[in-house]
Design a protein around this motif. Structure first.
Motif, short mmCIF file in Angstrom:
data_model
loop_
_atom_site.label_atom_id
_atom_site.label_comp_id
_atom_site.label_asym_id
_atom_site.label_seq_id
_atom_site.Cartn_x
_atom_site.Cartn_y
_atom_site.Cartn_z
N SER A 249 30.46 36.20 52.16
CA SER A 249 31.87 36.02 52.56
C SER A 249 32.74 35.86 51.31
CB SER A 249 32.02 34.85 53.52
OG SER A 249 31.94 33.64 52.84
N ARG A 250 32.20 35.16 50.30
CA ARG A 250 33.00 35.04 49.07
C ARG A 250 33.12 36.39 48.36
NH1 ARG A 250 32.36 29.00 46.77
NH2 ARG A 250 32.40 28.04 48.82
N TYR A 251 32.08 37.17 48.41
CA TYR A 251 32.12 38.48 47.77
C TYR A 251 33.21 39.35 48.40
CZ TYR A 251 30.67 43.13 46.31
OH TYR A 251 30.67 44.41 45.79
N TRP A 252 33.23 39.38 49.75
CA TRP A 252 34.22 40.25 50.41
C TRP A 252 35.64 39.73 50.24
CZ3 TRP A 252 33.08 44.94 50.80
CH2 TRP A 252 31.77 45.34 51.08
N TRP A 253 35.80 38.41 50.19
CA TRP A 253 37.12 37.84 49.88
C TRP A 253 37.60 38.34 48.51
CZ3 TRP A 253 41.26 35.64 51.73
CH2 TRP A 253 41.17 35.03 52.98
N LEU A 254 36.67 38.29 47.57
CA LEU A 254 37.03 38.71 46.21
C LEU A 254 37.44 40.18 46.19
CD1 LEU A 254 37.29 38.25 43.20
CD2 LEU A 254 34.82 38.50 42.96
N ILE A 255 36.63 41.02 46.85
CA ILE A 255 36.98 42.45 46.91
C ILE A 255 38.39 42.61 47.50
CG2 ILE A 255 36.46 44.61 48.12
CD1 ILE A 255 34.36 44.38 46.14
N GLY A 256 38.67 41.90 48.58
CA GLY A 256 39.96 42.01 49.27
C GLY A 256 41.12 41.61 48.37
N VAL A 257 41.00 40.47 47.69
CA VAL A 257 42.15 40.02 46.89
C VAL A 257 42.33 40.90 45.65
CG1 VAL A 257 42.10 37.63 47.72
CG2 VAL A 257 40.87 38.19 45.65
N VAL A 258 41.21 41.41 45.11
CA VAL A 258 41.35 42.28 43.92
C VAL A 258 42.05 43.58 44.31
CG1 VAL A 258 40.05 43.67 42.26
CG2 VAL A 258 39.42 41.30 42.65
N LEU A 259 41.66 44.15 45.47
CA LEU A 259 42.31 45.39 45.91
C LEU A 259 43.79 45.15 46.18
CD1 LEU A 259 39.61 47.00 48.23
CD2 LEU A 259 40.28 47.70 45.91
N ALA A 260 44.11 44.03 46.85
CA ALA A 260 45.52 43.73 47.15
C ALA A 260 46.32 43.57 45.86
CB ALA A 260 45.60 42.45 48.00
N GLN A 261 45.74 42.86 44.90
CA GLN A 261 46.43 42.65 43.62
C GLN A 261 46.62 43.97 42.87
OE1 GLN A 261 48.07 40.40 42.22
NE2 GLN A 261 47.67 40.18 40.04
N GLY A 262 45.59 44.81 42.92
CA GLY A 262 45.69 46.12 42.25
C GLY A 262 46.81 46.95 42.86
N CYS A 263 46.87 46.97 44.21
CA CYS A 263 47.94 47.74 44.89
C CYS A 263 49.30 47.18 44.51
CB CYS A 263 47.77 47.69 46.40
SG CYS A 263 46.31 48.54 46.95
N LEU A 264 49.41 45.86 44.52
CA LEU A 264 50.69 45.23 44.15
C LEU A 264 51.09 45.63 42.73
CD1 LEU A 264 52.96 43.20 44.75
CD2 LEU A 264 51.45 41.40 43.90
N GLY A 265 50.09 45.61 41.83
CA GLY A 265 50.36 45.98 40.44
C GLY A 265 50.93 47.39 40.34
N MET A 266 50.29 48.33 41.08
CA MET A 266 50.77 49.72 41.07
C MET A 266 52.21 49.79 41.58
SD MET A 266 48.12 51.74 40.30
CE MET A 266 46.34 51.62 40.23
#
Ligand code: HEM
Length: 325
Positions: A249-266
């Motif tokens: 569950s921690r792994y998938w949370w991390l994947i989710g927040v990293v993808l969201a942050q990456g999209c926001l950055g773009m």
């Protein structure tokens, strides 16, 4: 020590209270980085042009023809927030000192909270006195992220003992996590360089880092891809070694927040770094650090909390393991 005997007679804090302080430390350490970014994007970095006073002879904002009241109050409010973060850090340390038997690791992690706030007060003062020189702003931010990481370790340490560390994943996967943390550090540093060359300096007269933003942003984004690549590799490794649901569950949370942050950055890059997105991106950076540290703490264990000494023997017995923080 007689001078401190009253302190040692204070009741030991409950696990719930210690956890509440540690959660507050995570939130305030990450939160002050966000309010710091609000100071930056509103151009209020020199709203209070001196430190520790806001103006020579006044700790608080004063009416001044060259300094807008809004900028003064934004910068001054951020300074006041330091007091809140310091208070929470002190509460963490006092609680850790009252835990019986004393746990060295817990005390060191708790002590890093107020110590970090003191260090940040000095770095923040230096930043103001040097006219917001870009590398000082970057160091100020990066130290905050280190404190966020330590606050997450503290939260976990509240619920674990001081035994020898037990790895819950095979050694090569731990090595991947170390690599992942290293890439995250590089990603954060690269982010601060993009900011240093970008439009939000904190004051319109502050000189910027003289490097092409497009190149810096490219390096920043490339490091994100590297970070994600290591994370995907880690995911395959976790699958092969059949780890428990908590790690997943921690792994998938991390994947989710990293993808969201990456999209926001773009999005913020392509829209010319609007102020509000720049501040949310700083919040996202803090959340990515929290999520990375949470996965880190889930893959190792320091054993159960030792039971408090019994009044008769003064000795401790092994207590059952507590659930993870
Ligand atoms: C997990 C992914 C990411 C993390 C953790 C991250 C983190 C950061 C950090 C820490 C900063 C500096 C904030 C500051 O100094 O106040 C930053 C700035 C920036 N990042 Fe990212 N970033 C990520 C992804 C991206 C991506 C994919 C892009 C797209 C190019 C991007 C674009 C930017 C821009 C344009 C800035 C400068 C903002 C400003 O001038 O205020 N970021 N990032």
């Amino acid at each position: 020590m007689p001078a401190f005997s009253w302190f040692s007679r204070l009741p030991a804090p409950s696990l719930a209270l210690q956890r509440a302080f540690a959660v507050a430390a995570v939130i305030t350490q990450a939160g002050i980085a966000v309010t710091g970014s609000v100071v930056r994007v509103t151009g209020s970095g020199l709203g209070c042009p001196t430190w520790p006073e806001c103006f020579p002879g006044s700790l608080t904002p004063v009416a001044h023809p060259e300094f807008h009241a809004f900028n003064q109050w934004v910068e001054f409010s951020n300074r006041l927030l330091t007091g809140v973060v310091g208070f929470v850090g002190a509460a963490c340390l006092i609680a850790a000192l009252l835990v019986r038997p004393r746990r060295r690791r817990l005390v060191w992690l708790a002590a890093s909270m107020p110590a970090g706030v003191a260090a940040q007060a000095v770095i923040g003062g230096f930043t103001v006195l040097t006219g917001l020189v870009w590398w000082s702003v970057a160091v100020h931010f990066l130290v905050s992220m280190v404190l966020v990481w330590l606050a997450v370790l503290l939260l976990r340490a509240v619920g674990e003992g001081e035994g020898p560390v037990r790895r819950l994943v095979p050694r090569p996967l731990r090595a991947l996590q170390v690599a992942n943390a290293g890439v995250l550090a590089a990603l954060l540093v690269a982010g601060t360089l993009v900011t240093s060359a970008g439009p939000h300096s904190g004051d319109s007269k502050t000189p910027r880092l003289d490097l092409p933003i497009a190149t810096l942003a490219q390096v920043h984004a490339d490091l994100l891809f590297l970070y994600l690549g290591v994370l995907v590799g880690l995911g395959f490794g976790l699958r092969a070694s059949g780890v428990d649901r908590r790690i997943w569950s921690r792994y998938w949370w991390l994947i989710g927040v990293v993808l969201a942050q990456g999209c926001l950055g773009m999005v913020q890059y392509w829209t010319g770094v609007p102020e509000v997105l720049a501040a949310i991106h700083v919040l996202g950076a803090g959340v990515v650090v929290v999520a990375t540290a949470a996965l880190w703490t889930a893959t190792r264990d320091y054993g159960p909390i030792p039971a408090p000494p019994t009044p008769a023997s003064g000795r401790t017995a092994d207590a059952p393991a507590t659930t993870a923080a």
